[in-house]
Design a protein around this motif. Structure first.
Motif, mmCIF file in Angstrom:
data_model
loop_
_atom_site.group_PDB
_atom_site.id
_atom_site.type_symbol
_atom_site.label_atom_id
_atom_site.label_comp_id
_atom_site.label_asym_id
_atom_site.label_seq_id
_atom_site.Cartn_x
_atom_site.Cartn_y
_atom_site.Cartn_z
ATOM 1 N N LEU A 116 0.763 -1.419 -0.048
ATOM 2 C CA LEU A 116 0.222 -0.012 -0.395
ATOM 3 C C LEU A 116 0.598 1.346 0.295
ATOM 4 N N GLU A 117 2.424 0.905 0.500
ATOM 5 C CA GLU A 117 3.260 2.052 0.033
ATOM 6 C C GLU A 117 3.206 2.823 -1.598
ATOM 7 N N GLU A 118 3.601 1.661 -2.129
ATOM 8 C CA GLU A 118 3.583 2.035 -3.750
ATOM 9 C C GLU A 118 2.270 1.480 -4.426
ATOM 10 N N ASN A 119 1.159 1.429 -3.769
ATOM 11 C CA ASN A 119 0.499 0.972 -4.613
ATOM 12 C C ASN A 119 -1.319 1.080 -3.512
ATOM 13 N N SER A 120 -1.678 2.602 -3.736
ATOM 14 C CA SER A 120 -2.536 3.181 -2.054
ATOM 15 C C SER A 120 -4.617 3.187 -2.592
ATOM 16 N N ASP A 121 -4.483 2.627 -4.082
ATOM 17 C CA ASP A 121 -5.426 2.503 -5.238
ATOM 18 C C ASP A 121 -5.644 1.077 -5.632
ATOM 19 N N PRO A 122 -5.677 0.157 -4.878
ATOM 20 C CA PRO A 122 -5.473 -0.900 -5.420
ATOM 21 C C PRO A 122 -6.211 -2.015 -6.556
ATOM 22 N N GLU A 126 -4.804 -6.555 -8.300
ATOM 23 C CA GLU A 126 -3.690 -6.413 -7.534
ATOM 24 C C GLU A 126 -3.205 -6.851 -6.360
ATOM 25 N N VAL A 127 -4.258 -6.589 -5.366
ATOM 26 C CA VAL A 127 -4.144 -6.896 -4.066
ATOM 27 C C VAL A 127 -4.235 -8.475 -3.903
ATOM 28 N N ARG A 128 -4.720 -9.515 -4.943
ATOM 29 C CA ARG A 128 -5.125 -10.804 -5.089
ATOM 30 C C ARG A 128 -3.202 -11.103 -5.269
ATOM 31 N N GLU A 129 -2.657 -10.406 -5.991
ATOM 32 C CA GLU A 129 -1.474 -10.557 -6.705
ATOM 33 C C GLU A 129 0.252 -10.556 -5.912
ATOM 34 N N ALA A 130 -0.661 -9.433 -5.115
ATOM 35 C CA ALA A 130 0.442 -8.676 -4.096
ATOM 36 C C ALA A 130 0.344 -9.767 -2.950
ATOM 37 N N ILE A 131 -0.784 -10.275 -2.200
ATOM 38 C CA ILE A 131 -0.592 -11.040 -1.211
ATOM 39 C C ILE A 131 -0.494 -13.048 -1.625
ATOM 40 N N SER A 132 0.084 -13.003 -2.922
ATOM 41 C CA SER A 132 0.439 -13.827 -3.347
ATOM 42 C C SER A 132 1.318 -14.437 -2.699
ATOM 43 N N SER A 133 2.737 -14.315 -1.898
ATOM 44 C CA SER A 133 3.363 -14.874 -2.300
ATOM 45 C C SER A 133 3.864 -14.723 -0.365
ATOM 46 N N ASN A 134 1.792 -15.101 0.320
ATOM 47 C CA ASN A 134 1.667 -14.911 1.885
ATOM 48 C C ASN A 134 1.078 -16.168 1.674
ATOM 49 N N LEU A 135 1.048 -17.234 2.610
ATOM 50 C CA LEU A 135 0.548 -18.003 3.321
ATOM 51 C C LEU A 135 -0.393 -18.035 4.167
ATOM 52 N N CYS A 136 -2.175 -18.636 4.024
ATOM 53 C CA CYS A 136 -2.848 -18.466 5.421
ATOM 54 C C CYS A 136 -3.786 -19.817 4.925
ATOM 55 N N ARG A 137 -3.689 -20.410 6.039
ATOM 56 C CA ARG A 137 -4.612 -21.874 5.492
ATOM 57 C C ARG A 137 -6.087 -21.562 6.363
ATOM 58 N N CYS A 138 -6.450 -20.263 7.104
ATOM 59 C CA CYS A 138 -7.408 -20.016 7.293
ATOM 60 C C CYS A 138 -8.689 -19.837 7.021
ATOM 61 N N THR A 139 -7.963 -18.435 6.613
ATOM 62 C CA THR A 139 -9.478 -17.453 5.921
ATOM 63 C C THR A 139 -9.760 -17.924 4.639
ATOM 64 N N GLY A 140 -8.841 -18.489 3.564
ATOM 65 C CA GLY A 140 -9.299 -18.523 2.480
ATOM 66 C C GLY A 140 -9.030 -17.018 1.285
ATOM 67 N N TYR A 141 -8.249 -16.286 2.388
ATOM 68 C CA TYR A 141 -8.039 -15.523 2.254
ATOM 69 C C TYR A 141 -8.950 -13.849 1.188
ATOM 70 N N VAL A 142 -10.785 -14.338 1.411
ATOM 71 C CA VAL A 142 -11.605 -12.996 0.833
ATOM 72 C C VAL A 142 -11.611 -12.039 1.945
ATOM 73 N N THR A 143 -11.758 -12.420 3.396
ATOM 74 C CA THR A 143 -11.575 -11.331 4.031
ATOM 75 C C THR A 143 -10.415 -10.222 4.479
ATOM 76 N N ILE A 144 -9.434 -11.113 3.344
ATOM 77 C CA ILE A 144 -7.635 -10.719 3.574
ATOM 78 C C ILE A 144 -7.941 -9.506 2.216
ATOM 79 N N VAL A 145 -8.765 -10.606 1.198
ATOM 80 C CA VAL A 145 -8.407 -8.888 0.391
ATOM 81 C C VAL A 145 -9.481 -8.118 0.721
ATOM 82 N N GLU A 146 -10.615 -8.266 1.264
ATOM 83 C CA GLU A 146 -11.815 -7.077 1.803
ATOM 84 C C GLU A 146 -10.694 -6.690 2.447
ATOM 85 N N ALA A 147 -9.733 -6.390 3.719
ATOM 86 C CA ALA A 147 -9.315 -6.083 4.654
ATOM 87 C C ALA A 147 -8.768 -4.765 4.257
ATOM 88 N N VAL A 148 -7.475 -5.444 3.153
ATOM 89 C CA VAL A 148 -6.429 -4.218 1.800
ATOM 90 C C VAL A 148 -7.301 -3.647 2.078
#
Length: 169
Positions: A116-122, A126-148
């Motif tokens: 978000l320092e580089e892209n404050s209007d993703p 773009e969010v999914r691509e940015a967080i693709s390098s972080n593995l989460c086994r619990c959330t399924g990423y939907v709420t993480i994307v919403e949070a970002v």
């Protein structure tokens, strides 16, 4: 093996410790400096749980040695909040229920802060691509994307920075 002195700035504060040359930066932060927010997962640079910022760049602390932090400016997840006041990204994660067990959360927060320092209007993509390098086994990423996306909207509407400056001590 002899320990080597390490002098650095962590979350805006001058710190020092010592580390054997074989000790990872993540282990150095956790065991020597007692900053336990950085989690070590795979220890191969794949999962992203150990992400920290070194001289402004998001890096995997399991792929660096503690001695490589000599003279560096390091930010850990402990440096996102201002005392009890959560950072805009942390607030968004809380509101969106973007964490479950919490193991990946510190690394995810640090990855998102750098993004978000580089892209404050993703876009969502773009969010999914940015967080693709972080593995989460619990959330399924939907709420993480919403949070970002929520954090990005808050940053844009309030003119906040994803990472507030840490005062020099």
């Amino acid at each position: 093996m002899a320990k080597v002195p390490v002098h650095l700035r962590v979350n805006g504060v001058a710190r020092s410790g010592s580390a054997e040359p074989r000790v990872t930066a993540g282990d150095f932060l956790r065991n020597e400096l007692h900053l336990t927010g950085t989690h070590l997962g795979c220890e191969h640079g794949v999962c992203g749980a150990c992400t920290i910022h070194v001289d402004g760049a998001a890096v995997r602390s399991c792929l660096l040695f503690g001695v490589q932090l000599e003279g560096c400016d390091v930010r850990t997840v402990e440096g996102l909040a201002d005392g009890d006041a959560l950072n805009v990204i942390q607030q968004a994660f809380m509101k969106a229920h973007a964490l479950q067990c919490g193991f990946c959360t510190p690394g995810m927060l640090m990855t998102v802060a750098a993004f978000l320092e580089e892209n404050s209007d993703p876009t969502e993509e773009e969010v999914r691509e940015a967080i693709s390098s972080n593995l989460c086994r619990c959330t399924g990423y939907v709420t993480i994307v919403e949070a970002v996306l929520q954090a990005a909207a808050e940053i844009r509407s309030n003119g906040q920075k994803p990472i507030e400056s840490v005062p020099s001590s």
